[in-house]
Design a protein around this motif. Structure first.
Motif, mmCIF file in Angstrom:
data_model
loop_
_atom_site.group_PDB
_atom_site.id
_atom_site.type_symbol
_atom_site.label_atom_id
_atom_site.label_comp_id
_atom_site.label_asym_id
_atom_site.label_seq_id
_atom_site.Cartn_x
_atom_site.Cartn_y
_atom_site.Cartn_z
ATOM 1 N N PHE A 1 6.853 -30.652 -11.141
ATOM 2 C CA PHE A 1 7.473 -31.803 -10.487
ATOM 3 C C PHE A 1 8.784 -32.161 -11.178
ATOM 4 N N PHE B 1 8.305 -27.356 -7.463
ATOM 5 C CA PHE B 1 7.344 -27.522 -6.369
ATOM 6 C C PHE B 1 8.081 -27.665 -5.031
ATOM 7 N N ARG B 2 9.178 -28.404 -5.055
ATOM 8 C CA ARG B 2 9.946 -28.606 -3.822
ATOM 9 C C ARG B 2 10.487 -27.280 -3.309
ATOM 10 N N ARG C 1 2.925 -37.144 -12.065
ATOM 11 C CA ARG C 1 4.138 -36.371 -11.759
ATOM 12 C C ARG C 1 5.239 -36.483 -12.813
ATOM 13 N N PHE D 1 -1.446 -34.432 -3.200
ATOM 14 C CA PHE D 1 -0.381 -33.433 -3.111
ATOM 15 C C PHE D 1 -0.010 -33.144 -1.658
ATOM 16 N N VAL E 1 7.260 -34.858 -1.935
ATOM 17 C CA VAL E 1 7.764 -34.227 -3.161
ATOM 18 C C VAL E 1 9.270 -34.386 -3.127
#
Length: 261
Positions: free
Chosen positions: A89, A94-95, A183, A254, A259
């Motif tokens: 994060f 993750f994005r 996060r 999640f 995100v």
């Protein structure tokens, strides 16, 4: 999920990660074997998690050294898994990964599967190294190791490995929940270190019932084979319930939260 697992393994197979892991595993395995054997006693002390000379001389004595040594590393493992998820994060990876795998639950499951597969391989190596080191150190403590190479010893070794792998999986999935909810690496690590380290044990000193409730204490009791207060089977089923709840919370959070970094 398979793509996410492979992606995680690619990161874990980097030279730096492999070297650091190998050196850490080697030092921990040899050092812990020496410490566990040096701290062995003639009789069992309920207040301690050490082994007796009689236990060490049994067929499973060699791999029980490994299990006993690992039981002291719970906080470290919890923090490692918290950090491994929370850092994705903080770095925004993750994005990026969601652009290639928009099915969020599969992405998270693949990442955790990759981490646990890597952990399983490291644990297998650690058990072997610990066993070899313990057998080399055993004569200095007058510990007989003749039973360590029997068929019964192999069965005990596989059982001990499965117990430790389950123990690690419990910490991993609980750590995943903390990381997904918080996060933030500093905050997640702070929570992980504080809770899995001193807080549970401080409360345990004042409230004995906490041994049957807190997940960290239950994991310790499970990997130790149970205690006079909590059996290994009770610890197993209670931890399993915690892990299922933690996994559900993490997957739901999640999947539904944005995100943004």
């Amino acid at each position: 999920m398979i793509a996410a697992l492979r992606s995680e393994l690619v990161k874990l197979r980097r030279r730096r990660v492999l070297i650091v892991t190998a050196v850490t595993t080697l030092i921990f395995s040899i050092g812990s074997a020496a410490i566990v054997l040096a701290s062995a006693s003639q009789t069992t002390n309920p207040a301690e998690r050490g082994l007796t000379f009689a236990e060490l001389a049994d067929a499973g004595g060699g791999t029980q050294v490994f299990t006993t040594a690992m039981s002291f590393a719970g906080t470290f493992l919890f923090v490692v898994f918290v950090g491994a998820v929370a850092v994705e994060f903080s770095r925004g990876t993750f994005r990026t990964m969601l652009l290639y795998e928009p099915r969020r639950t599969r992405l998270l499951a693949g990442k955790m599967a990759g981490l646990l597969l890597f952990a399983a391989i490291v644990l297998a190596a650690a058990e072997v190294i610990t066993w070899v080191a313990a057998r080399l150190f055993a004569p200095s403590q007058d510990v007989a190791t003749g039973e360590w190479v029997s068929a019964e010893a192999l069965g005990d070794g596989l059982t001990d490995y499965a117990s430790v792998l389950y123990w690690v999986t419990g910490y991993a999935l609980l750590g995943m929940m903390v990381a997904v909810l918080v996060r933030s690496v500093p905050l997640a690590l702070g929570i992980g270190i504080a809770w899995a380290g001193p807080i549970e044990h401080i409360i345990q000193d004042a409230w004995s019932t906490s041994e049957r409730i807190f997940p960290g204490l239950l994991l310790e009791e499970f990997v130790a084979g149970g205690t006079s207060e909590v059996s290994a089977s009770r610890a197993f089923f209670t931890v399993t319930a915690y892990v299922l709840i933690a996994t559900t919370i993490a997957a739901t959070s999640f999947a539904r939260r944005d995100v943004t970094s």
